[in-house]
Design a protein around this motif. Sequence first.
Motif, PDB file in Angstrom:
ATOM      1  N   GLY A   1       0.725  -1.183   0.107  1.00  0.00           N
ATOM      2  CA  GLY A   1       0.049  -0.127   0.032  1.00  0.00           C
ATOM      3  C   GLY A   1       0.860   1.295   0.069  1.00  0.00           C
ATOM      4  O   GLY A   1       1.759   1.290  -0.923  1.00  0.00           O
ATOM      5  N   ASN A   2       0.468   2.201   1.003  1.00  0.00           N
ATOM      6  CA  ASN A   2       1.296   3.550   0.981  1.00  0.00           C
ATOM      7  C   ASN A   2       2.456   3.592   1.923  1.00  0.00           C
ATOM      8  O   ASN A   2       3.188   4.640   2.358  1.00  0.00           O
ATOM      9  CB  ASN A   2       0.470   4.781   1.224  1.00  0.00           C
ATOM     10  CG  ASN A   2      -0.630   5.101   0.149  1.00  0.00           C
ATOM     11  OD1 ASN A   2      -0.395   4.775  -1.137  1.00  0.00           O
ATOM     12  ND2 ASN A   2      -1.721   5.340   0.310  1.00  0.00           N
ATOM     13  N   GLN A   3       2.605   2.258   2.445  1.00  0.00           N
ATOM     14  CA  GLN A   3       3.750   2.283   3.476  1.00  0.00           C
ATOM     15  C   GLN A   3       4.986   2.493   2.783  1.00  0.00           C
ATOM     16  O   GLN A   3       5.493   1.684   1.953  1.00  0.00           O
ATOM     17  CB  GLN A   3       3.681   0.787   4.307  1.00  0.00           C
ATOM     18  CG  GLN A   3       4.664   0.876   5.504  1.00  0.00           C
ATOM     19  CD  GLN A   3       4.334   1.717   6.500  1.00  0.00           C
ATOM     20  OE1 GLN A   3       3.358   1.988   7.083  1.00  0.00           O
ATOM     21  NE2 GLN A   3       5.361   2.597   7.064  1.00  0.00           N
ATOM     22  N   VAL A   4       6.035   3.422   3.376  1.00  0.00           N
ATOM     23  CA  VAL A   4       7.240   3.366   3.063  1.00  0.00           C
ATOM     24  C   VAL A   4       7.990   3.412   4.350  1.00  0.00           C
ATOM     25  O   VAL A   4       7.760   3.827   5.420  1.00  0.00           O
ATOM     26  CB  VAL A   4       7.578   4.615   2.439  1.00  0.00           C
ATOM     27  CG1 VAL A   4       6.978   4.644   0.920  1.00  0.00           C
ATOM     28  CG2 VAL A   4       7.204   6.017   2.937  1.00  0.00           C
ATOM     29  N   GLY A   5       9.259   3.063   4.369  1.00  0.00           N
ATOM     30  CA  GLY A   5      10.061   3.042   5.647  1.00  0.00           C
ATOM     31  C   GLY A   5      11.541   3.272   4.954  1.00  0.00           C
ATOM     32  O   GLY A   5      12.283   2.518   3.818  1.00  0.00           O
ATOM     33  N   THR A   6      12.478   4.089   5.687  1.00  0.00           N
ATOM     34  CA  THR A   6      13.691   4.286   5.334  1.00  0.00           C
ATOM     35  C   THR A   6      14.840   4.529   6.410  1.00  0.00           C
ATOM     36  O   THR A   6      14.231   5.167   7.394  1.00  0.00           O
ATOM     37  CB  THR A   6      13.741   5.752   4.586  1.00  0.00           C
ATOM     38  OG1 THR A   6      12.769   5.751   3.840  1.00  0.00           O
ATOM     39  CG2 THR A   6      15.210   6.183   3.885  1.00  0.00           C
ATOM     40  N   ASN A  29      30.582  -0.176  19.645  1.00  0.00           N
ATOM     41  CA  ASN A  29      29.890  -0.290  20.841  1.00  0.00           C
ATOM     42  C   ASN A  29      28.560   0.658  21.032  1.00  0.00           C
ATOM     43  O   ASN A  29      27.779   0.687  21.821  1.00  0.00           O
ATOM     44  CB  ASN A  29      30.987   0.281  22.039  1.00  0.00           C
ATOM     45  CG  ASN A  29      31.021   1.746  21.797  1.00  0.00           C
ATOM     46  OD1 ASN A  29      31.703   2.096  20.810  1.00  0.00           O
ATOM     47  ND2 ASN A  29      30.994   2.365  23.104  1.00  0.00           N
ATOM     48  N   LYS A  30      28.437   1.508  19.848  1.00  0.00           N
ATOM     49  CA  LYS A  30      27.291   2.431  19.965  1.00  0.00           C
ATOM     50  C   LYS A  30      26.822   2.503  18.514  1.00  0.00           C
ATOM     51  O   LYS A  30      27.808   2.749  17.492  1.00  0.00           O
ATOM     52  CB  LYS A  30      27.480   3.759  20.610  1.00  0.00           C
ATOM     53  CG  LYS A  30      26.444   4.654  20.729  1.00  0.00           C
ATOM     54  CD  LYS A  30      26.678   5.879  21.448  1.00  0.00           C
ATOM     55  CE  LYS A  30      26.677   7.003  20.794  1.00  0.00           C
ATOM     56  NZ  LYS A  30      26.704   8.350  21.522  1.00  0.00           N
ATOM     57  N   ALA A  31      25.613   2.537  17.958  1.00  0.00           N
ATOM     58  CA  ALA A  31      24.993   2.988  16.941  1.00  0.00           C
ATOM     59  C   ALA A  31      23.790   3.758  17.061  1.00  0.00           C
ATOM     60  O   ALA A  31      23.183   3.581  18.062  1.00  0.00           O
ATOM     61  CB  ALA A  31      24.729   1.635  16.139  1.00  0.00           C
ATOM     62  N   VAL A  32      23.893   4.895  16.290  1.00  0.00           N
ATOM     63  CA  VAL A  32      22.578   5.868  16.200  1.00  0.00           C
ATOM     64  C   VAL A  32      21.918   5.665  14.871  1.00  0.00           C
ATOM     65  O   VAL A  32      22.405   5.887  13.724  1.00  0.00           O
ATOM     66  CB  VAL A  32      23.006   7.095  16.755  1.00  0.00           C
ATOM     67  CG1 VAL A  32      21.624   8.298  16.819  1.00  0.00           C
ATOM     68  CG2 VAL A  32      23.854   7.203  18.050  1.00  0.00           C
ATOM     69  N   VAL A  33      20.623   5.107  14.919  1.00  0.00           N
ATOM     70  CA  VAL A  33      20.013   5.069  13.927  1.00  0.00           C
ATOM     71  C   VAL A  33      18.639   6.027  13.694  1.00  0.00           C
ATOM     72  O   VAL A  33      17.972   5.891  14.728  1.00  0.00           O
ATOM     73  CB  VAL A  33      19.414   3.254  13.830  1.00  0.00           C
ATOM     74  CG1 VAL A  33      18.919   3.136  12.248  1.00  0.00           C
ATOM     75  CG2 VAL A  33      20.647   2.470  13.758  1.00  0.00           C
ATOM     76  N   ALA A  34      18.539   6.694  12.499  1.00  0.00           N
ATOM     77  CA  ALA A  34      17.367   7.384  12.452  1.00  0.00           C
ATOM     78  C   ALA A  34      16.348   6.647  11.240  1.00  0.00           C
ATOM     79  O   ALA A  34      16.740   6.063  10.311  1.00  0.00           O
ATOM     80  CB  ALA A  34      17.682   8.493  11.796  1.00  0.00           C
ATOM     81  N   VAL A  35      15.119   6.492  11.742  1.00  0.00           N
ATOM     82  CA  VAL A  35      14.018   5.617  11.143  1.00  0.00           C
ATOM     83  C   VAL A  35      12.926   6.592  10.600  1.00  0.00           C
ATOM     84  O   VAL A  35      12.284   7.275  11.612  1.00  0.00           O
ATOM     85  CB  VAL A  35      13.569   4.521  11.882  1.00  0.00           C
ATOM     86  CG1 VAL A  35      12.506   3.719  11.163  1.00  0.00           C
ATOM     87  CG2 VAL A  35      14.675   3.522  12.305  1.00  0.00           C
ATOM     88  N   ASP A  36      12.598   6.576   9.221  1.00  0.00           N
ATOM     89  CA  ASP A  36      11.649   7.352   8.815  1.00  0.00           C
ATOM     90  C   ASP A  36      10.499   6.530   8.345  1.00  0.00           C
ATOM     91  O   ASP A  36      10.733   5.626   7.353  1.00  0.00           O
ATOM     92  CB  ASP A  36      12.184   8.255   7.513  1.00  0.00           C
ATOM     93  CG  ASP A  36      11.063   9.115   6.916  1.00  0.00           C
ATOM     94  OD1 ASP A  36      11.334  10.376   6.535  1.00  0.00           O
ATOM     95  OD2 ASP A  36       9.961   8.660   6.721  1.00  0.00           O
ATOM     96  N   LEU A  37       9.276   6.444   8.860  1.00  0.00           N
ATOM     97  CA  LEU A  37       8.235   5.577   8.522  1.00  0.00           C
ATOM     98  C   LEU A  37       7.065   6.603   8.025  1.00  0.00           C
ATOM     99  O   LEU A  37       6.886   7.552   8.827  1.00  0.00           O
ATOM    100  CB  LEU A  37       7.698   4.744   9.553  1.00  0.00           C
ATOM    101  CG  LEU A  37       8.745   3.552  10.263  1.00  0.00           C
ATOM    102  CD1 LEU A  37       8.038   2.980  11.446  1.00  0.00           C
ATOM    103  CD2 LEU A  37       8.977   2.667   9.196  1.00  0.00           C
ATOM    104  N   ARG A  38       6.486   6.238   6.834  1.00  0.00           N
ATOM    105  CA  ARG A  38       5.447   6.978   6.602  1.00  0.00           C
ATOM    106  C   ARG A  38       4.061   6.292   6.015  1.00  0.00           C
ATOM    107  O   ARG A  38       4.394   5.279   5.294  1.00  0.00           O
ATOM    108  CB  ARG A  38       5.680   8.077   5.413  1.00  0.00           C
ATOM    109  CG  ARG A  38       6.824   8.864   5.690  1.00  0.00           C
ATOM    110  CD  ARG A  38       7.152  10.018   4.885  1.00  0.00           C
ATOM    111  NE  ARG A  38       8.625  10.623   5.073  1.00  0.00           N
ATOM    112  CZ  ARG A  38       9.011  11.756   4.818  1.00  0.00           C
ATOM    113  NH1 ARG A  38       8.090  12.564   4.278  1.00  0.00           N
ATOM    114  NH2 ARG A  38      10.169  12.233   5.048  1.00  0.00           N
ATOM    115  N   ASN A  39       2.759   6.756   6.046  1.00  0.00           N
ATOM    116  CA  ASN A  39       1.888   6.000   5.627  1.00  0.00           C
ATOM    117  C   ASN A  39       0.528   7.053   5.504  1.00  0.00           C
ATOM    118  O   ASN A  39       0.531   8.038   6.482  1.00  0.00           O
ATOM    119  CB  ASN A  39       1.217   4.558   6.321  1.00  0.00           C
ATOM    120  CG  ASN A  39       0.690   3.805   5.688  1.00  0.00           C
ATOM    121  OD1 ASN A  39      -0.414   4.212   5.083  1.00  0.00           O
ATOM    122  ND2 ASN A  39       0.782   2.584   5.551  1.00  0.00           N
TER     123      ASN A  39
END
Length: 410
Positions: free
Chosen positions: A259-264, A280-290
């Motif tokens: 459908g219209n779900q996107v994820g980045t 020892n560290k990870a910083v992750v940015a998640v962009d979800l849209r619908n």
Amino acid sequence: MTRADLRIDIVRLLARLDRLAEVGAIEGGGNARLALSDQDRDGRDLVIGWMRDLGLAVTVDAIGNVFGRRRGRHDSAPLMTGSHIDTVRTGGRYDGNYGVLAGLEVVEVLNQAAIETERPIIIAFFTNEEGARFHPDMMGSLVYVGGLPLDEALAAKGIDGKTVGDELRRIGYAGPEPVGRPDLHRFVELHIEQGPVLDREGVTIGAVDSLQGISWTEFTLKGTPNHAGTTPMRLRHDAGYVAASLTTFVRRLANEFGGNQVGTVGSIKLFPDLINVIPNKAVVAVDLRNTDEAKLKEAEGRVAAFIGETAKAEGCTVEWRRLARFEPVIFDAGMVATIERTAKDLGFSVRRMTSGAGHDAQMMQRVAPTAMIFVPSVGGISHNVREFTKPEDLEAGANVLLQVMLELAG
Ligand code: HGY
Ligand code: MN
Ligand code: MN
């Protein structure tokens, strides 16, 4: 010449677009003007110069939004159009800039035709629409409509550790005007589609009737730094592995939902970021849209569950913070109909559509009937120096804006 015969001057509009693209110019014809950077300041100064040349009364508010006001016959609630002139690091020359400069072009046509509209007209550009340096995106318009307290926005710390307040002051755009409850008649935003729909269908104008929900979350994963050579695999607590797992999960989830779900996952930072040290560290940015709020909530829940399980299995901890969260928006039906009818009257093909990207208009809908006009992006490319819209389509969009504004400003 009747008002219906008035047309914008595409050569003049292209000249301003080219001139603005020189500010923060980058290889390949794009421009980089991250919000509140020196390049953003220079772009602001240039556009304000044009506003003043056009006789507009310029004001700056406390979050740095800039308004150029053209008098109307009556001092009634103004008609506003606008967008943004800050860009992402790999910005094309049309994203945001086109809507602001087309607004100036409309003013120039009205000036030359000596037309005085019933209502005042305001051409605006809003601070930090992109949200690439400071979160959330659409920050200036969100504060302007009272959706985010000013002091919270001023305290927002950017990806480089600087605050919005400090940077606003540094570039000289911490304005005197209050923010919060504007009194506007209508708001209309002209923007490139940034997606493939109009280009693929060969349609010139998009009458944008809705805009999808946006969820930005930052996950910080912590594990144990260790030697990449001597540490047995079963004894590792590898934050980088969890981050990479999250990235592939977001892609799988979007494909599963369809459908219209996107994820980045557009940003992953590893520490210490060395080839022979287990991160020892990870910083992750998640962009979800619908476009569907319930599905967007479900996607957020699935991501949270996945990262919790994966981090636990790897012996890592996870913290998260919300960077932006906006529910889907439905634009004003009357405004959408006006855009659609105007496009048809001008002889352009037009279709209703939703917006995949966030825009200042989604905030303005909270305080005034609002809608957007889209023009095609060749190949659906955007946030990329190869972003391109054909001059005839730029001209068509600006002429729809001109006629819509003439109708709404009376
Ligand atoms: O992220 C967006 O959709 C917008 O470009 N800020
Ligand atoms: Mn934009
Ligand atoms: Mn953008």
